[in-house]
Scaffold this active site. Structure first.
Site, PDB file in Angstrom:
ATOM      1  N   CYS A 101      52.906  34.376  37.867  1.00  0.00           N
ATOM      2  CA  CYS A 101      51.881  34.765  37.017  1.00  0.00           C
ATOM      3  C   CYS A 101      51.940  36.328  36.194  1.00  0.00           C
ATOM      4  O   CYS A 101      51.194  35.750  34.757  1.00  0.00           O
ATOM      5  CB  CYS A 101      50.411  34.775  38.078  1.00  0.00           C
ATOM      6  SG  CYS A 101      50.261  33.480  38.568  1.00  0.00           S
ATOM      7  N   HIS A 102      52.404  37.320  36.763  1.00  0.00           N
ATOM      8  CA  HIS A 102      52.239  38.188  35.425  1.00  0.00           C
ATOM      9  C   HIS A 102      53.888  38.553  35.947  1.00  0.00           C
ATOM     10  O   HIS A 102      53.546  40.320  35.822  1.00  0.00           O
ATOM     11  CB  HIS A 102      51.865  39.402  36.423  1.00  0.00           C
ATOM     12  CG  HIS A 102      50.718  38.978  36.512  1.00  0.00           C
ATOM     13  ND1 HIS A 102      49.172  38.299  37.473  1.00  0.00           N
ATOM     14  CD2 HIS A 102      49.607  38.198  35.151  1.00  0.00           C
ATOM     15  CE1 HIS A 102      48.694  37.405  36.660  1.00  0.00           C
ATOM     16  NE2 HIS A 102      48.680  37.746  35.408  1.00  0.00           N
ATOM     17  N   GLY A 103      54.894  37.426  36.326  1.00  0.00           N
ATOM     18  CA  GLY A 103      56.585  38.180  36.387  1.00  0.00           C
ATOM     19  C   GLY A 103      56.844  39.544  37.200  1.00  0.00           C
ATOM     20  O   GLY A 103      57.658  40.290  37.333  1.00  0.00           O
TER      21      GLY A 103
END
Lengths: 426, 183
Positions: B147-149
């Site tokens: 999702c956001h690394g």
């Protein structure tokens, strides 16, 4: 000024007891409006009409929808396949959400360009920002209802934002969920609130209109009306203009509803929600992408503040900062037409927001991280640095003396010819 | 009337008994409203049946070294990984200074071979990748949240990305060598 129906005895009987007819006459027919409004002034009434469309289609959809994790997805598919015209009503509702945001974003940027937030319309502007926040909450909860993969994971990501609150974050999130994950209690309350919020919006819209009618619309020149020659009655001049705009909008809208109904949608949401499988790439609906980009742009801690907390604060801050705009912009000139530097920075801001939207729709990797960070920095710099600074360094171009002058010629005095439109309406 | 004058004179700021009554009534009303509001707020917290959650028992015997399984506990996925010697070594070798949320591997495991963590990213609640064989496991060989690394290591600790904390370790107990009870 009196309308013919006011001679009707029944109308007069009612109006004496409940002044609905004279109210309508005052606020919808005679209501003096600047004579120079462009089509950018159509979007307020357009937003109001879309709100009505959303409420009507929403009430009808609620008659067929089941807010339960086991039935929600299937009930939506049943609406699409079995309910008479269910497909049409649902596609109007889903695309109506996107249309609502397009219209409201244009409406907001219109306000930013023409300084609509400046004295004496600060509260009008603030009410508008409150409407935006209510719309976002409504849209977010509505998107959860079909209980597809994006519904579930969007809800998970967004509710988890509140866990960034120090100390009580987890308690808040559990309270929001009514459990330990997004689950049936969450779906039920989202349905309840999704049904409530539009009526809250209607209430704030009513206040927005009261505040608007207190001082009347602004106008592209950004100067106050000097007298009756600068204004024309709302009806028929702007009712017909708004109707024309509505027809244009409905034509485009119907194009999406009938020919590209899933253009704004995410295919992933046609997969039923699975709490154990995160989709490879979670994206919110397009109208949230710029905020999503801001949220993800913070990848580093600052002192004791976690990256997560800063991202969340900046994301909410990107909207809350709009509340301060009337006081950040100190320039006495409203319209960007007469503000050579602000006019250019306005368009840079528009591009910046589009860039943020583009970054928000892409995976948080590589070059997108950097671009997102620069665009986020610029977004806040626009409001916190450039806007206040411009008030001091920018030399505005000379303003026209009156609204009527460029149209009617002569000075701002009340020439007889200018009063004719008012008389025609009598 | 005499009392009234006395009170007024006693305070010397023009305050009267009536002011006191206003304040007392206001405070009483506010407190009463707040108490009346509480059930409306608290009804949103997890209900009794939601709280009455069974613990989850997991049979570990079919899991080979290097394999992971996902079980559901409280509606959330729990990752159970039977770590290889290399993974254990990597997890134990990390200097605490390199960790955003410093915890030793020993603090996070009861038996080094078995890592049991809640598989929910501490950033915004996505389920990190790394359980299936073909999954991207991130730069540190543990899990990667798409999702956001966020990158997690072989001890489920956050190493890189926006997540602020390590993957949480649930309460668990080994009932025997091959049976674990979570919760």
């Amino acid at each position: 000024m009196t309308q013919p129906w006011m001679n009707n005895r029944l109308v007069r009987w009612i109006d004496y007891r409940l002044p609905m007819f004279s109210f309508m006459e005052k606020e919808l027919i005679d209501y003096p409006t600047p004579r120079n409004l462009s089509y950018w002034w159509n979007f307020g009434s357009l937003a109001g009409i879309v709100l009505v469309i959303m409420i009507v289609t929403g009430i009808v959809l609620a008659m067929h929808y089941t807010p339960h994790v086991d039935y929600a997805f299937d009930s939506v598919e049943r609406i699409m396949r079995d309910v008479n015209y269910g497909w049409l009503i649902r596609y109007i509702h889903t695309n109506g959400g996107s249309a609502f945001f397009i219209i409201v974003y244009i409406h907001i940027f219109r306000g930013l360009y023409y300084g609509s937030y400046k004295s004496p319309r600060e509260i009008l502007w603030i009410l508008g920002v409150i409407i935006l926040l209510c719309m976002m909450a409504t849209a977010f909860m509505g998107y959860v209802l079909p209980w597809g993969q994006m519904s579930f994971w969007g809800a998970t990501v967004i509710t988890n934002l509140f866990s960034a609150v120090p100390i009580v974050g987890d308690v808040i999130v559990t309270w929001l969920w009514g459990g330990f994950t997004v689950d049936n209690p969450t779906l039920n309350r989202f349905f309840s609130l999704h049904y409530l919020m539009p009526f809250v919006i209607v209430g704030v819209v009513a206040l927005h209109l009261v505040a608007l009618h207190q001082h009347g619309s602004g106008n592209p020149l950004g100067i106050d009306a000097k007298g009756p020659q600068d204004k024309i009655p709302f009806h028929p001049y702007y009712t017909v203009k708004d109707m024309f705009g509505l027809c244009a909008f409905l034509t485009i809208f119907a194009g999406f509803v009938f020919f590209a109904p899933n253009f704004f949608g995410e295919p992933e949401n046609y997969i039923p929600a699975d709490p154990l499988v995160t989709p490879p790439h979670i994206v919110p609906e397009w109208y949230f992408l710029p905020y999503y980009a801001i949220l993800r742009s913070i990848t580093f801690d600052v002192w004791f503040l976690s990256a997560k907390l800063i991202g969340v604060v900046l994301m909410f801050g990107s909207i809350l900062i709009l509340f301060l705009v009337p006081w950040l912009d100190r320039s006495p000139v409203r319209s960007a037409r007469y503000r050579p530097i602000y006019k250019q920075l306005f368009w840079v801001l528009v591009i910046d927001c589009l860039v943020l939207g583009w970054v928000g729709g892409n995976p948080p990797e590589g070059i997108f991280v950097i671009i997102g960070q620069i665009a986020t920095l610029y977004y806040f710099a626009h409001f916190l640095v450039l806007m206040p600074l411009l008030s001091y360094i920018e030399t505005p171009r000379p303003l026209p003396t009156s609204i009527g002058e460029p149209v009617l010629g002569g000075s701002g005095g009340p020439p007889a010819a200018a009063e004719q439109p008012m008389e025609k309406a009598q | 009337m005499a009392d009234y004058e006395d009170t007024k004179a006693g305070h010397g700021h023009g305050e009267t008994r009536r002011d006191f009554l206003y304040l007392a009534t206001g405070a009483f009303g506010a407190a009463g409203s707040a108490i009346a509001l509480w059930p409306l707020v608290h009804q949103m917290s997890p209900a009794a049946d939601t709280l009455a959650l069974a613990t989850t028992e997991v049979d570990l015997s079919p899991i080979e070294q290097g394999q992971s399984i996902t079980v559901v506990w409280r509606g959330k996925p729990v990752f159970i990984r039977r770590r290889t010697d290399k993974e254990i070594e990597e997890a134990q070798a990390v200097a605490l200074d390199d960790l955003p949320d410093p915890q030793t591997d020993a603090q996070r495991t009861k038996k080094p071979e078995w890592l049991i963590v809640v598989g929910v990213c501490t950033h915004l609640g996505c389920i990190p990748k790394g359980q299936a064989t073909g999954d991207r496991k991130g730069d540190y060989g543990g899990w990667f949240c798409p999702c956001h690394g966020s990158h997690y290591d072989t001890s489920g600790r956050i190493r890189k990305g926006p997540a602020p904390e390590n993957l949480p370790v649930p309460d668990y107990e080994f009932l025997s060598d091959s049976l674990v009870r979570i919760g």
